[in-house]
Write a protein that holds these residues in place. Structure first.
Motif, short mmCIF file in Angstrom:
data_model
loop_
_atom_site.label_atom_id
_atom_site.label_comp_id
_atom_site.label_asym_id
_atom_site.label_seq_id
_atom_site.Cartn_x
_atom_site.Cartn_y
_atom_site.Cartn_z
N SER A 154 0.84 -1.21 0.00
CA SER A 154 0.00 0.00 0.00
C SER A 154 0.86 1.25 0.00
CB SER A 154 -0.93 0.00 1.22
OG SER A 154 -1.86 -1.05 1.16
N GLY A 158 0.99 4.31 -2.70
CA GLY A 158 0.92 5.74 -2.37
C GLY A 158 2.10 6.50 -2.93
N HIS A 161 1.69 6.93 -6.80
CA HIS A 161 0.61 7.87 -7.12
C HIS A 161 1.01 9.30 -6.75
CE1 HIS A 161 -2.55 5.42 -8.76
NE2 HIS A 161 -2.48 4.56 -7.76
N HIS A 162 1.75 9.44 -5.66
CA HIS A 162 2.20 10.78 -5.27
C HIS A 162 3.08 11.38 -6.36
CE1 HIS A 162 3.86 14.09 -2.96
NE2 HIS A 162 5.07 13.66 -3.25
N ALA A 170 -3.01 8.73 -3.82
CA ALA A 170 -1.89 8.52 -2.90
C ALA A 170 -2.36 8.55 -1.46
CB ALA A 170 -0.82 9.58 -3.13
N GLU A 171 -3.23 9.48 -1.12
CA GLU A 171 -3.74 9.56 0.26
C GLU A 171 -4.47 8.29 0.66
OE1 GLU A 171 -4.66 13.09 2.83
OE2 GLU A 171 -5.86 13.45 1.03
N ALA A 173 -4.08 5.27 -0.53
CA ALA A 173 -3.13 4.17 -0.38
C ALA A 173 -2.33 4.29 0.92
CB ALA A 173 -2.18 4.14 -1.59
N PHE A 174 -1.89 5.50 1.25
CA PHE A 174 -1.14 5.67 2.50
C PHE A 174 -2.04 5.44 3.71
CE2 PHE A 174 2.10 8.28 0.07
CZ PHE A 174 3.14 7.40 0.31
N THR A 236 1.10 13.48 1.48
CA THR A 236 1.59 12.34 0.69
C THR A 236 3.08 12.48 0.41
OG1 THR A 236 0.90 13.40 -1.39
CG2 THR A 236 -0.66 11.90 -0.33
N SER A 240 5.78 9.79 1.51
CA SER A 240 6.70 9.30 0.47
C SER A 240 8.14 9.39 0.95
CB SER A 240 6.52 10.09 -0.82
OG SER A 240 5.24 9.85 -1.39
#
Length: 585
Positions: A154, A158, A161-162, A170-171, A173-174, A236, A240
């Motif tokens: 996950s 993120g 996607h970020h 991204a949010e 997923a994080f 994000t 990251s």
């Protein structure tokens, strides 16, 4: 606007490793390889990764160094030097052999991932180098194929996607990654100690676990850099950076230095380096040449100011401060690269009462020739209720606007965070102006709206909609220029004729200390190039709209203050001010 670059120069080598990342163990059930073959394949992948980084290191651009180095801050083994917009480093085009070596490494990591899809180290490095090669679609696909620990996969989703500019994805997923982590790891990712300013971090450390969690939630609500876009790019980006920290565990780095807590702090505060240089030294030196790592921070300090973080109401805190030595820096990714910020946005913001609500105007103006004629400019206003940050932002948007314009937002009469935002997607450029506004209505007595500066027009506006059509996009004017001023008065007695006065005076904070001393001693009089005073009857209605045309006086360039004062019988005088930046002719 000052753009801060950060360089870190290695001073010594101490092997201090970061905490263990996601599991790097293979899952025999997912493939036919034995444990021995899986381990052999993993060792081979690590050797290839180290070989590539040595190749990159040997092909880095060179710069002359030697002698003493200014050290703005020392973190562990490293000396940090903050730059400015005048010496911001720009990475040269990447060496062809380096690009080819990365492509080969990506192919081999992909083959290894097919054979041991449950290995977290291989999945992470594959995603990392695809992001670095700016192959976002392949990076998204690679992250989706991850079969390592659920939270790590996950986090990789993120991460990709970020950097692809998909903040909302991204949010999400994080958020999944945080839920799946063990408590200790989640606390480490959630901790804000390294990025907060000294004043705020002292308060933060005193909080119990419950108060800390509430503070962290408030922090990220306020830190959202663009309220008019879905997702929170700063949050994000922060997560990251934690992924970068995990990726460096048992992996070679471009600078060849063992990963440690000092490098972890630098990455959490400033992100991953934008590039490296080999330092040529005068004379001969034993061993490999030292390297300079360059970190590009955001041009302004985008995090919430302490006054806003530590209070639930609006205040006079300065947002987007231009700091010489910012503790941290963030960029906003758009598409597959970081956005560029305009110089501080020329704008003005003015609030007007409307019953139990308020109408807030945000007018803006981009510099001439700063945007291509064919480019789309998207202007919008995003608003957060400071007393209820859990509620989603209110959005007021014009998707296709010009290089100047005026927007209006109808808002509740309470403390809010007001953000005027511009986006030029084709050029990946951003601008914003952000304020804490306390729109709470005062009961009883006379009150005034803000002053809204206008362009010169044949007829003076008698309403807010008419004033919007001629609102200036900044608070700047030239000597001798004709400008207008629009304002509203509330709570007036219709039976009286209040006395109104307007003055322009030099802002005391911008005058020299000798002049201020002379004025206070009576040797010099305060500079007041304009003084007007008049009376007029009160018109019936909820408020009384007024406008006035003036000529900017021929004075030296500087910051002056427009002050409007209204006096009525048996009432305390009320006043409102607006700074006016008088520029050179």
């Amino acid at each position: 606007m000052r753009r801060h670059s950060l360089t870190a120069l290695v001073l010594g080598v101490i092997s201090v490793f970061s905490p263990s990342p996601a599991s790097a163990q293979s899952n025999p059930a997912e493939g036919a390889l034995s444990a021995r073959d899986s381990a052999s394949l993993l060792r081979s992948a690590r050797r290839e990764q180290a070989d590539f980084e040595r190749l990159r290191r040997n092909r880095l651009p060179q710069t002359w160094g030697g002698g003493s180095v200014r050290c703005d801050e020392r973190i562990g083994r490293f000396c940090l030097t903050h730059g400015s917009d005048r010496d911001d480093w720009v990475a040269p085009p990447e060496d062809e052999q380096t690009a080819a070596g990365r492509a080969t490494l990506i192919d081999h990591l992909g083959q290894a991932a097919e054979r041991i899809p449950g290995d977290g180290w291989i999945a992470g490095q594959r995603v990392r180098y695809l992001v670095e090669a700016r192959r976002p679609d392949e990076a998204v696909a690679a992250a989706a194929e991850c079969r390592a620990e659920g939270w790590w996969c996950s986090a990789l989703r993120g991460f990709v996607h970020h950097y692809a500019g998909n903040a909302a994805e991204a949010e999400a997923a994080f958020a999944d990654a945080l839920v799946g982590m063990e408590q200790e790891e989640r606390a480490r990712w959630s901790d804000l100690t390294m990025i907060l300013d000294d004043r705020t971090v002292r308060e933060y450390k005193r909080m119990n676990a419950e108060a800390r969690a509430a503070f962290e939630t408030r922090f990220w609500h306020l830190a959202d850099p663009l309220l008019t876009r879905p997702g929170n790019e700063l949050r994000t980006e922060h997560f990251s950076r934690h992924v970068w920290d995990q990726l460096q565990f048992r992996a070679d780095s471009p600078d060849g230095i063992s990963w440690g807590y000092d490098l972890r702090e630098i990455v959490l505060r400033y992100g991953w380096p934008t590039g490296w240089e080999r330092v040529r030294e005068w004379g001969s030196a034993a061993g490999p040449p030292p390297l300079t790592s360059h970190y590009s921070s955001a041009p302004r300090y985008l995090l919430p100011p302490p006054e806003t973080l530590l209070r639930d109401t609006a205040n006079t805190a300065e947002w987007d401060a231009d700091l010489e030595l910012s503790r941290t820096g963030y960029n906003v990714p758009l598409s597959d690269s970081s956005a560029k910020w305009f110089a501080p946005l020329d704008h003005q913001v003015a609030a007007f009462r409307r019953g139990a609500a308020a109408a807030v105007v945000g007018a803006y103006q981009l510099p001439m020739d700063s945007v291509a004629a064919w480019a789309t400019i998207r202007a919008g206003i995003g608003v957060l209720r400071l007393t209820n940050l859990a509620s989603p932002p209110q959005l007021f948007r014009i998707d296709d606007s010009g290089p100047r314009g005026a927007l209006v937002a109808e808002l509740p009469a309470e403390p809010v965070l007001f953000s005027l935002e511009l986006l030029v997607p084709e050029e990946r450029r951003l601008a914003r102006a952000r304020y804490d506004l306390d729109l709470t209505r005062t009961e009883g007595g006379i009150s005034l709206s803000d002053l809204l500066l206008l362009d010169a027009s044949e007829t003076l506006p008698d309403s807010l909609p008419a004033a919007l059509a001629v609102a200036r996009g900044s608070t700047m004017a030239r000597p001798g220029e004709q400008i207008g001023i629009y304002w509203e008065m509330y709570g007036l007695d219709p039976t009286e004729s209040p006395e109104i006065s307007l003055s322009i005076r030099l802002l005391e904070g911008r005058t020299g200390w000798l002049r201020r001393l002379a004025e206070r001693a009576g040797i010099l009089r305060e500079v007041a190039p304009i003084r007007l005073r008049w009376q007029e009857p009160v018109l019936a209605g909820e408020y009384m709209a007024r406008s006035l045309g003036i000529q900017v006086p021929n004075v030296d360039p500087g910051t002056y203050t427009l002050e409007l004062v209204v006096e009525a019988a048996d009432e305390e005088p009320v006043s409102v001010r607006r700074d006016l930046e008088i520029t050179a002719p």
